[in-house]
Design a protein around this motif. Structure first.
Motif, PDB file in Angstrom:
ATOM      1  N   CYS A 195       0.731  -0.943  -0.247  1.00  0.00           N
ATOM      2  CA  CYS A 195      -0.035   0.127   0.010  1.00  0.00           C
ATOM      3  C   CYS A 195       1.057   1.277   0.155  1.00  0.00           C
ATOM      4  CB  CYS A 195      -0.752  -0.043   1.188  1.00  0.00           C
ATOM      5  SG  CYS A 195      -2.101  -1.256   1.199  1.00  0.00           S
ATOM      6  N   ASP A 196       1.892   1.425   0.911  1.00  0.00           N
ATOM      7  CA  ASP A 196       2.701   2.392   1.150  1.00  0.00           C
ATOM      8  C   ASP A 196       3.526   2.745  -0.261  1.00  0.00           C
ATOM      9  OD1 ASP A 196       2.052   1.840   3.733  1.00  0.00           O
ATOM     10  OD2 ASP A 196       3.692   3.096   4.365  1.00  0.00           O
ATOM     11  N   ALA A 197       3.966   1.685  -0.994  1.00  0.00           N
ATOM     12  CA  ALA A 197       5.076   1.746  -2.123  1.00  0.00           C
ATOM     13  C   ALA A 197       4.119   2.086  -3.414  1.00  0.00           C
ATOM     14  CB  ALA A 197       5.820   0.592  -2.224  1.00  0.00           C
ATOM     15  N   LEU A 198       2.881   1.505  -3.371  1.00  0.00           N
ATOM     16  CA  LEU A 198       1.936   2.116  -4.302  1.00  0.00           C
ATOM     17  C   LEU A 198       1.770   3.539  -4.334  1.00  0.00           C
ATOM     18  CD1 LEU A 198       0.121   1.309  -6.925  1.00  0.00           C
ATOM     19  CD2 LEU A 198      -1.669   0.876  -5.042  1.00  0.00           C
ATOM     20  N   GLU A 199       1.557   3.932  -3.226  1.00  0.00           N
ATOM     21  CA  GLU A 199       1.260   5.353  -3.147  1.00  0.00           C
ATOM     22  C   GLU A 199       2.501   6.129  -3.525  1.00  0.00           C
ATOM     23  OE1 GLU A 199      -1.845   5.163   0.610  1.00  0.00           O
ATOM     24  OE2 GLU A 199       0.367   5.513   0.998  1.00  0.00           O
ATOM     25  N   TRP A 200       3.615   5.883  -3.263  1.00  0.00           N
ATOM     26  CA  TRP A 200       4.850   6.528  -3.669  1.00  0.00           C
ATOM     27  C   TRP A 200       4.929   6.475  -5.108  1.00  0.00           C
ATOM     28  CZ3 TRP A 200       8.407   2.837  -0.333  1.00  0.00           C
ATOM     29  CH2 TRP A 200       7.976   3.037   1.113  1.00  0.00           C
ATOM     30  N   ILE A 201       4.783   5.555  -5.784  1.00  0.00           N
ATOM     31  CA  ILE A 201       4.900   5.031  -7.251  1.00  0.00           C
ATOM     32  C   ILE A 201       3.871   5.934  -8.158  1.00  0.00           C
ATOM     33  CG2 ILE A 201       4.821   3.350  -9.020  1.00  0.00           C
ATOM     34  CD1 ILE A 201       6.423   1.431  -7.006  1.00  0.00           C
ATOM     35  N   TYR A 202       2.749   5.787  -7.660  1.00  0.00           N
ATOM     36  CA  TYR A 202       1.649   6.406  -8.449  1.00  0.00           C
ATOM     37  C   TYR A 202       1.735   7.900  -8.071  1.00  0.00           C
ATOM     38  CZ  TYR A 202      -3.065   7.028 -10.198  1.00  0.00           C
ATOM     39  OH  TYR A 202      -4.202   7.551 -10.938  1.00  0.00           O
ATOM     40  N   SER A 203       2.220   8.221  -7.048  1.00  0.00           N
ATOM     41  CA  SER A 203       2.249   9.869  -6.852  1.00  0.00           C
ATOM     42  C   SER A 203       3.275  10.514  -7.767  1.00  0.00           C
ATOM     43  CB  SER A 203       2.681  10.191  -5.365  1.00  0.00           C
ATOM     44  OG  SER A 203       3.990   9.868  -5.224  1.00  0.00           O
ATOM     45  N   TYR A 204       4.428   9.634  -8.271  1.00  0.00           N
ATOM     46  CA  TYR A 204       5.480  10.143  -9.242  1.00  0.00           C
ATOM     47  C   TYR A 204       5.127   9.683 -10.547  1.00  0.00           C
ATOM     48  CZ  TYR A 204       8.986  11.705  -5.852  1.00  0.00           C
ATOM     49  OH  TYR A 204       9.488  12.457  -4.667  1.00  0.00           O
ATOM     50  N   ASP A 205       3.796   9.136 -10.922  1.00  0.00           N
ATOM     51  CA  ASP A 205       3.187   8.730 -12.263  1.00  0.00           C
ATOM     52  C   ASP A 205       3.961   7.509 -12.735  1.00  0.00           C
ATOM     53  OD1 ASP A 205       1.404  10.827 -12.568  1.00  0.00           O
ATOM     54  OD2 ASP A 205       3.029  12.323 -13.169  1.00  0.00           O
ATOM     55  N   GLY A 206       3.931   6.684 -11.531  1.00  0.00           N
ATOM     56  CA  GLY A 206       4.774   5.400 -11.996  1.00  0.00           C
ATOM     57  C   GLY A 206       4.019   4.414 -12.154  1.00  0.00           C
ATOM     58  N   GLY A 207       2.699   4.661 -12.287  1.00  0.00           N
ATOM     59  CA  GLY A 207       1.574   3.603 -12.608  1.00  0.00           C
ATOM     60  C   GLY A 207       1.053   2.851 -11.222  1.00  0.00           C
ATOM     61  N   THR A 208       0.287   1.579 -11.739  1.00  0.00           N
ATOM     62  CA  THR A 208      -0.072   0.946 -10.616  1.00  0.00           C
ATOM     63  C   THR A 208       0.320  -0.655 -10.468  1.00  0.00           C
ATOM     64  OG1 THR A 208      -2.035   0.318 -11.874  1.00  0.00           O
ATOM     65  CG2 THR A 208      -2.263   2.082 -10.431  1.00  0.00           C
ATOM     66  N   ILE A 209       1.614  -0.767 -10.564  1.00  0.00           N
ATOM     67  CA  ILE A 209       2.408  -2.101 -10.768  1.00  0.00           C
ATOM     68  C   ILE A 209       1.857  -2.911 -12.112  1.00  0.00           C
ATOM     69  CG2 ILE A 209       2.915  -4.321  -9.656  1.00  0.00           C
ATOM     70  CD1 ILE A 209       1.894  -2.689  -7.002  1.00  0.00           C
ATOM     71  N   ILE A 210       0.558  -3.168 -12.056  1.00  0.00           N
ATOM     72  CA  ILE A 210      -0.014  -3.861 -13.357  1.00  0.00           C
ATOM     73  C   ILE A 210      -1.315  -2.976 -13.679  1.00  0.00           C
ATOM     74  CG2 ILE A 210      -1.099  -5.969 -14.062  1.00  0.00           C
ATOM     75  CD1 ILE A 210       0.441  -7.374 -11.991  1.00  0.00           C
ATOM     76  N   ASP A 211      -1.315  -2.887 -14.901  1.00  0.00           N
ATOM     77  CA  ASP A 211      -2.397  -1.957 -15.398  1.00  0.00           C
ATOM     78  C   ASP A 211      -3.748  -2.615 -15.606  1.00  0.00           C
ATOM     79  OD1 ASP A 211      -2.614  -3.102 -17.933  1.00  0.00           O
ATOM     80  OD2 ASP A 211      -1.818  -1.551 -19.072  1.00  0.00           O
ATOM     81  N   PRO A 212      -4.790  -2.011 -15.445  1.00  0.00           N
ATOM     82  CA  PRO A 212      -6.290  -2.679 -15.763  1.00  0.00           C
ATOM     83  C   PRO A 212      -6.363  -3.646 -16.761  1.00  0.00           C
ATOM     84  CG  PRO A 212      -6.623  -0.267 -15.237  1.00  0.00           C
ATOM     85  CD  PRO A 212      -5.113  -0.568 -15.510  1.00  0.00           C
ATOM     86  N   ASN A 213      -5.465  -3.608 -17.904  1.00  0.00           N
ATOM     87  CA  ASN A 213      -5.641  -4.575 -19.000  1.00  0.00           C
ATOM     88  C   ASN A 213      -4.683  -5.934 -18.456  1.00  0.00           C
ATOM     89  OD1 ASN A 213      -7.394  -3.090 -20.405  1.00  0.00           O
ATOM     90  ND2 ASN A 213      -5.704  -1.917 -21.041  1.00  0.00           N
ATOM     91  N   LYS A 290       2.361  14.675  -3.230  1.00  0.00           N
ATOM     92  CA  LYS A 290       2.599  14.199  -4.461  1.00  0.00           C
ATOM     93  C   LYS A 290       4.096  14.209  -4.774  1.00  0.00           C
ATOM     94  CE  LYS A 290       1.213  18.625  -6.007  1.00  0.00           C
ATOM     95  NZ  LYS A 290       0.732  19.533  -6.865  1.00  0.00           N
ATOM     96  N   GLY A 291       4.390  13.458  -5.924  1.00  0.00           N
ATOM     97  CA  GLY A 291       5.549  13.237  -6.435  1.00  0.00           C
ATOM     98  C   GLY A 291       6.461  14.135  -7.063  1.00  0.00           C
ATOM     99  N   GLY A 292       6.696  15.283  -6.361  1.00  0.00           N
ATOM    100  CA  GLY A 292       7.074  16.544  -6.886  1.00  0.00           C
ATOM    101  C   GLY A 292       5.878  17.478  -7.552  1.00  0.00           C
ATOM    102  N   GLU A 293       6.269  18.520  -7.869  1.00  0.00           N
ATOM    103  CA  GLU A 293       4.977  19.603  -8.443  1.00  0.00           C
ATOM    104  C   GLU A 293       4.179  18.983  -9.340  1.00  0.00           C
ATOM    105  OE1 GLU A 293       4.199  22.019  -6.501  1.00  0.00           O
ATOM    106  OE2 GLU A 293       5.732  22.252  -5.455  1.00  0.00           O
ATOM    107  N   LYS A 294       4.824  18.306 -10.471  1.00  0.00           N
ATOM    108  CA  LYS A 294       3.841  17.646 -11.542  1.00  0.00           C
ATOM    109  C   LYS A 294       3.200  16.182 -11.260  1.00  0.00           C
ATOM    110  CE  LYS A 294       6.577  19.927 -15.085  1.00  0.00           C
ATOM    111  NZ  LYS A 294       7.709  19.713 -16.395  1.00  0.00           N
ATOM    112  N   GLY A 295       3.391  15.742  -9.993  1.00  0.00           N
ATOM    113  CA  GLY A 295       2.934  14.431  -9.710  1.00  0.00           C
ATOM    114  C   GLY A 295       1.470  14.533  -9.202  1.00  0.00           C
ATOM    115  N   GLN A 296       0.886  13.488  -8.191  1.00  0.00           N
ATOM    116  CA  GLN A 296      -0.422  13.580  -7.981  1.00  0.00           C
ATOM    117  C   GLN A 296      -0.364  12.951  -6.856  1.00  0.00           C
ATOM    118  OE1 GLN A 296      -2.726  11.102 -10.848  1.00  0.00           O
ATOM    119  NE2 GLN A 296      -0.827  10.172 -11.136  1.00  0.00           N
TER     120      GLN A 296
END
Length: 419
Positions: A195-213, A290-296
């Protein structure tokens, strides 16, 4: 199982006293024990028991969600009747579906009052295998008194958090609190780290490990940047021991007054505001950075559901217990006394709920739109996917290899798993 004559008399007497011809039964439920969770659950089942005349026994299960899932899988695979009602994680319905009762005929349409995304999450192959009980998303707790003391606002990026944590930690230690740390979180190799690491990665626009497809996306520069950022916290603003922290270890440090920031779930709010809490009225809650100003901003979707085992000897009674515990009044009580996020949308406008837990209103979007772990595209393989992910992340945080090579290796492993 046949009742002996004495048992029959006792059941008949109980029925007459209750003014009903329905025989009293005993059902079992597994409740978590993180924070006040077990006490709040016990109060709820006792109220239902008093109302219906049925007895409820609480079954102890591990606090670690990884260990609890393993226990459930053993019990269900053996078609055991030991647990009637199971508290299951939001990512488990697809894994446990074949062992769970379809609750749709027991809800009287009550599922329409809950977040649609959670109802959809709990509906597998057209079967409603669990009812939402409380939802979660990771949030950032901070010492508002300390930030005010040193002239800071709550951080909006991980870089700001790192700088503020370093500064306040150093100044508080100089002032005499040598146990002060900047940031505590969940670093043990278990589902909490996913959970924690997914938050870091997603906040830097690094995706969700495996995408919905079902495509493995973890091996990318932004994901590596996120892990490198977190690795830099170890031994600087976070104690080395954070690599063995779960939710409660992190809360213990923060609530004792020895951390500036904490990542945790909403349940920690009520405990931080208890009369005996050293930090009562000194805590603020905001969305994770967010992961930087351009993150989320990203808060991993958590939460727990209640499901009935298909092997229950009293499935209708067990389903009635689920309906009660997931209903409006019980969810309202839990929100007020334990700051457990309701899954019933109307409760986010209830003034008594908002008075008890003010950030429920301001962070509504965070809770309604949490970042989902890839349990849907991976189905019953999710457990192995998460295990591979948190072990790989833990290795990076522990200094066993760099993020780029770890993610490349993880990508190959995940591709084999989901093939």
């Amino acid at each position: 199982m046949k009742l002996n004559q004495l048992s029959r008399f006792a059941v008949l007497a109980s029925s007459l006293l209750l003014g009903t011809s329905i025989q009293a039964a005993t059902v079992t439920i597994s409740c978590g024990a993180v924070g006040t969770e077990l006490d709040v659950c016990r109060d709820g089942v006792e109220a239902w028991s008093k109302k219906t005349g049925h007895e409820v026994k609480l079954v102890s299960t591990p606090n670690s969600s990884t260990e609890r899932l393993s226990l459930y899988q053993q019990i269900l695979s053996a078609q055991s009747t030991d647990i009637d009602v199971m508290q299951i994680d939001v990512v488990w319905p697809g894994m446990l579906e074949k062992h769970l009762l379809d609750l749709k005929s027991h809800t009287n349409g009550a599922e329409k009052d809950h977040f649609p995304s959670l109802v959809q999450n709990n509906t597998v192959n057209g079967r409603l295998v669990a009812m939402p009980w409380f939802t979660d998303a990771g949030v950032l707790y901070y010492r508002k008194d300390l930030l005010k003391k040193y002239g800071y606002e709550a951080p909006t990026t991980w870089e700001q958090l790192t700088d503020i944590a370093n500064d306040v930690q150093a100044k508080e230690r100089q002032a005499g609190n040598e146990q002060m740390w900047g940031y505590v979180w969940q670093g043990r190799a278990y589902e909490g780290l996913t959970c924690d690491a997914l938050e870091w990665i997603y906040s830097y626009d690094g995706g969700t490990i495996i995408d919905p497809n079902g495509k493995v996306t973890i091996n990318n520069p932004q994901a590596a940047k996120a892990l490198d950022t977190a690795k830099g916290w170890i031994g600087t603003i976070s104690p080395a021991g954070v690599l063995n922290y779960t939710e409660e270890e992190a809360r213990g440090v923060f609530q004792s007054g020895n951390s500036v920031f904490m990542r945790n779930w909403p349940y920690a709010w009520a405990l931080s505001q208890a009369d005996d809490s050293p930090i009562k009225d000194k805590v603020g809650v905001v969305a994770l950075p967010k992961g930087g100003e351009k993150g989320q901003h990203a808060g991993t979707l958590g939460g727990w559901q209640l499901a009935v085992s298909r092997y229950s000897k009293n499935p209708d009674i067990a389903a009635d217990l689920v309906a009660y515990l997931t209903g409006y009044e019980e969810q309202k009580r839990r929100a007020i006394v334990g700051s457990y996020n309701p899954t019933i949308m109307a409760l986010y406008k209830d003034q008594e709920v908002l008075e008890a837990t003010p950030f429920f209103g301001s962070l509504y979007d965070t809770f309604a739109n949490g970042v989902a772990r890839p349990s849907t595209p991976t189905g019953d393989k999710y457990g192995r996917v998460s295990n591979a992910f948190f072990n790989s992340v833990h290795g990076v945080l522990s200094g066993n290899g760099n993020s780029q090579s770890a993610l490349k290796s993880l990508e190959k492993q995940l591709k084999r798993l989901v093939r």
